[in-house]
Motif scaffolding. Structure first.
Motif, PDB file in Angstrom:
ATOM      1  N   THR A  42     -56.307  -5.780   2.591  1.00 38.48           N
ATOM      2  CA  THR A  42     -57.327  -4.748   2.506  1.00 38.48           C
ATOM      3  C   THR A  42     -56.766  -3.410   2.050  1.00 38.48           C
ATOM      4  O   THR A  42     -57.510  -2.440   1.955  1.00 38.48           O
ATOM      5  CB  THR A  42     -58.006  -4.550   3.883  1.00 38.48           C
ATOM      6  OG1 THR A  42     -57.004  -4.182   4.849  1.00 38.48           O
ATOM      7  CG2 THR A  42     -58.692  -5.819   4.341  1.00 38.48           C
ATOM      8  N   LYS A  44     -55.943  -0.400  -0.056  1.00 35.62           N
ATOM      9  CA  LYS A  44     -56.502   0.185  -1.267  1.00 35.62           C
ATOM     10  C   LYS A  44     -56.001   1.614  -1.403  1.00 35.62           C
ATOM     11  O   LYS A  44     -55.628   2.251  -0.426  1.00 35.62           O
ATOM     12  CB  LYS A  44     -58.034   0.202  -1.217  1.00 35.62           C
ATOM     13  CG  LYS A  44     -58.714  -1.098  -1.552  1.00 35.62           C
ATOM     14  CD  LYS A  44     -60.229  -0.873  -1.659  1.00 35.62           C
ATOM     15  CE  LYS A  44     -60.949  -2.154  -2.025  1.00 35.62           C
ATOM     16  NZ  LYS A  44     -62.415  -1.910  -2.150  1.00 35.62           N
ATOM     17  N   ILE A  63     -62.500   5.952  -0.244  1.00 35.50           N
ATOM     18  CA  ILE A  63     -62.288   4.529  -0.457  1.00 35.50           C
ATOM     19  C   ILE A  63     -63.605   3.840  -0.134  1.00 35.50           C
ATOM     20  O   ILE A  63     -64.159   4.009   0.956  1.00 35.50           O
ATOM     21  CB  ILE A  63     -61.174   3.951   0.440  1.00 35.50           C
ATOM     22  CG1 ILE A  63     -59.843   4.666   0.195  1.00 35.50           C
ATOM     23  CG2 ILE A  63     -61.016   2.454   0.198  1.00 35.50           C
ATOM     24  CD1 ILE A  63     -58.703   4.149   1.035  1.00 35.50           C
ATOM     25  N   GLU A  90     -55.868   5.930   3.684  1.00 40.56           N
ATOM     26  CA  GLU A  90     -55.504   4.580   3.264  1.00 40.56           C
ATOM     27  C   GLU A  90     -55.068   3.719   4.445  1.00 40.56           C
ATOM     28  O   GLU A  90     -55.418   2.534   4.517  1.00 40.56           O
ATOM     29  CB  GLU A  90     -54.410   4.658   2.205  1.00 40.56           C
ATOM     30  CG  GLU A  90     -54.906   5.281   0.918  1.00 40.56           C
ATOM     31  CD  GLU A  90     -53.843   5.451  -0.141  1.00 40.56           C
ATOM     32  OE1 GLU A  90     -54.198   5.852  -1.267  1.00 40.56           O
ATOM     33  OE2 GLU A  90     -52.647   5.190   0.145  1.00 40.56           O
TER      34      GLU A  90
END
Length: 361
Positions: A42, A44, A63, A90
C-alpha cells in the motif's frame, strides 16, 4: 518559536528555523532503512498540487485511496507548509492499509511563491480557509472526515470541528498548542518579538537576504542551525519555503494573532461535549504543549483519551523520518479503533432499526 552569531537579529535566525513548530518540506522518497518491516504493497508517494480556496492559492499534499472508508484531513502547525509532512502522510497511508484518502492543507501564503502579493493572514482567517476547503472539496463526499491537527493546527482543527460537527467524525490533536504557557521564557520572548512590526519586518528581510545565498551555502547554514537530526529533505524544505520574505512575515503575523487568541482558556465545554470524538498526544519536553496543560485537560475532562510520547521525537516530529513513523503508527491505531467502534455501532443500529446521526457523537 523563533540562537547568535553576529547581531541580535541574526541570533533569531536559528531559533526560528529550530522552532519546535517549524517543520519542513520533504519529497516523496522515503528510505527503507527507517521501517523495520517489509515495504507494504500500500506504499504510495504523496502528490503535491495547488488548489484555489476562496480565491487563495493553496498548497495541498495528498494520497488518494481507490475505495476509501474515510478521509483524513491534516492541518499543520505554524509554519503551515504541507510538504513538512510528506513522510508522515506516506507512513500514515501505509499504516492504514490504503483504506483512507489523506490530504494535508497548507496555510494561506505559507507558500513557495507569493501568490497573495504580500498580504498577511490571521489565525481566524486560516481557520475560515479550512472550513471553506471542506465545503468546496469534501462536503459532498459520502465518507466521513477525520481531522488531524499538529501544534496550532490542533487548535484550528477543534475550531473547524465546532463548525462542522455533522461532517467531522473524529479529531486527533498532536502536540497541541491550545493555550499560552506562562512558564515558557521562549514564548514570552516570542510574544514580544512578533508584536513589533519593525522587528518582524527586519527579521523577514534578513532571512530573505540569506535566501539569496548559493543553495549549497544556505543548506549548510540551515543544517548547522537546525542540527543533525533533521532529514535532508526537511533541510531542503526549510530552504525552499522559509527563505521567502512573504512566508516569514506571515509566520510571524499568524503567531502574533495566535498569542492573542490563545490568551483565552481552551473551550473545555466543547471538549467535554465531544470527548468520545477527540484524542490528544503530548510530548515530554514541549513548551508549546506542556504536560501542565495535559494535566489540566485530564482534570477538566477526565475521560478524554490522552497519551504522552516518550520516545524523544520532540514537537517537530515530522522533521525526521523516525518521528514521522512513530506518530503515524500512533495516529493509525487511534483511527482504526475509532472507525471499528463506529462501524460496530452502525451495524448494531441497523439491526435494531434505530436511526441516529452517528456524527453527533
Amino acid at each position: 518559536m523563533l540562537h547568535s552569531r553576529t547581531s541580535s537579529t541574526v541570533r533569531f535566525i536559528p531559533q526560528l528555523l529550530r522552532s519546535s513548530r517549524t517543520i519542513a518540506m520533504a519529497n516523496c522518497t522515503i528510505t527503507n532503512m527507517v521501517t523495520k518491516s517489509p515495504v507494504s504493497k500500500t506504499k504510495k508517494c504523496a502528490n503535491f498540487r495547488l488548489c484555489n480556496v476562496s480565491s487563495y492559492t493553496t498548497e495541498l499534499l495528498e494520497i488518494r485511496a481507490e475505495d476509501p472508508s474515510f478521509h483524513v484531513l491534516l492541518i499543520p502547525g505554524n509554519p503551515g507548509v504541507v510538504a513538512f509532512y510528506v513522510h508522515f502522510i506516506e507512513f500514515l497511508y501505509e499504516q492504514l492499509g490504503g483504506n483512507a484518502s489523506i490530504t494535508a492543507i497548507g496555510h494561506i501564503s505559507h507558500t513557495m511563491k507569493d501568490w497573495e502579493r504580500g498580504r498577511l493572514f490571521s489565525i481566524e482567517e486560516q481557520i475560515n480557509h479550512k472550513v471553506v476547503f471542506i465545503r468546496e472539496e469534501l462536503q459532498n463526499a459520502d465518507i466521513p472526515i477525520l481531522l488531524v491537527g499538529h501544534s496550532i493546527g490542533a487548535y484550528i482543527s477543534l475550531e473547524v470541528f465546532k463548525r462542522w460537527p455533522e461532517k467531522v467524525r473524529y479529531c486527533i490533536a498532536l502536540y497541541p498548542f491550545l493555550t499560552l504557557n506562562q512558564n515558557s521564557r521562549k514564548q514570552i520572548n516570542t510574544v514580544k518579538f512578533v508584536r513589533s512590526p519593525f522587528k518582524s519586518t527586519a527579521f523577514s528581510c534578513t532571512i530573505a537576504l540569506l535566501g539569496l545565498l548559493p543553495t549549497c551555502a544556505f543548506e549548510f547554514f540551515v543544517r548547522k542551525s537546525l542540527g543533525e537530526s533533521w532529514s535532508t529533505n526537511a533541510v531542503k524544505a526549510a530552504c525552499s519555503h522559509l527563505s521567502k520574505y512573504h512566508t516569514v512575515r506571515n509566520i510571524l503575523f499568524m503567531a502574533k494573532t495566535e498569542f492573542k487568541k490563545l490568551s483565552e482558556a481552551p473551550d473545555w465545554a466543547f471538549i467535554r461535549q465531544r470527548k468520545t470524538q477527540l484524542a490528544f498526544l503530548y510530548g515530554v519536553d514541549d513548551h508549546w504543549g506542556p504536560l501542565e496543560v495535559h494535566e489540566e485537560l485530564s482534570r477538566q475532562v477526565p475521560d478524554v483519551p490522552l497519551a504522552i510520547e516518550r520516545e524523544n521525537h520532540t514537537h517537530s516530529f515530522c522533521c525526521t523520518e523516525e518521528g514521522s513513523l512513530w506518530v503515524a503508527q500512533h495516529v493509525a491505531s487511534l483511527l482504526k479503533d475509532q472507525m471499528t467502534c463506529k462501524s460496530t455501532q452502525e451495524r448494531t443500529l441497523e439491526v435494531t432499526g434505530v436511526v441516529v446521526n452517528i456524527g453527533e457523537g
